[in-house]
Design a protein around this motif. Sequence first.
Motif, PDB file in Angstrom:
ATOM      1  N   GLY A  77      11.945 -16.343  42.165  1.00 12.99           N
ATOM      2  CA  GLY A  77      11.904 -17.207  40.991  1.00 12.99           C
ATOM      3  C   GLY A  77      13.071 -16.988  40.049  1.00 12.99           C
ATOM      4  O   GLY A  77      13.010 -17.353  38.875  1.00 12.99           O
ATOM      5  N   PRO A 137      14.681 -23.490  45.021  1.00 16.56           N
ATOM      6  CA  PRO A 137      13.347 -23.687  45.589  1.00 16.56           C
ATOM      7  C   PRO A 137      13.310 -24.731  46.705  1.00 16.56           C
ATOM      8  O   PRO A 137      12.496 -24.628  47.622  1.00 16.56           O
ATOM      9  N   PHE A 174      10.033 -24.405  39.634  1.00 20.42           N
ATOM     10  CA  PHE A 174      11.239 -23.581  39.732  1.00 20.42           C
ATOM     11  C   PHE A 174      12.543 -24.366  39.704  1.00 20.42           C
ATOM     12  O   PHE A 174      13.599 -23.778  39.481  1.00 20.42           O
ATOM     13  N   TRP A 233       3.653 -17.104  39.251  1.00 21.39           N
ATOM     14  CA  TRP A 233       3.395 -18.546  39.226  1.00 21.39           C
ATOM     15  C   TRP A 233       2.256 -18.895  40.179  1.00 21.39           C
ATOM     16  O   TRP A 233       1.328 -19.617  39.809  1.00 21.39           O
ATOM     17  N   ALA A 290       7.780 -15.590  40.934  1.00 20.60           N
ATOM     18  CA  ALA A 290       7.208 -16.573  41.857  1.00 20.60           C
ATOM     19  C   ALA A 290       5.767 -16.213  42.210  1.00 20.60           C
ATOM     20  O   ALA A 290       4.902 -17.089  42.283  1.00 20.60           O
TER      21      ALA A 290
END
Length: 96
Positions: A8, A14, A78, A50, A47
């Motif tokens: 991330g 991404p 992202f 998230w 990440a």
Amino acid sequence: VDVPFFYGRDDEDPYEWCRLYEAAFAANGWPDNRKIALAAGFLKEAAQDWYEEDRGNINQWHVDNNANNFDTRFINYFATAARRNQWTRELQNIKQ
């Protein structure tokens, strides 16, 4: 086929990570019913945070026009507007 971890960070793409993951997923013959769980195993730091926060909103990897797609939610989170602008500038500089 190996899958890179996604942290991330600002220097990560991404879109590219999803493309690499999907290629590895297919090449490795992993079962469809494990696609999201396996992807989550390659998420680290921001990440992973998230995913833990958003996993209740994710129902599948991807179905067109569905707000509960892993890939759509991942990319939207992202690939911020600032990152997209940066990528556009970098692409323009390469073309010049």
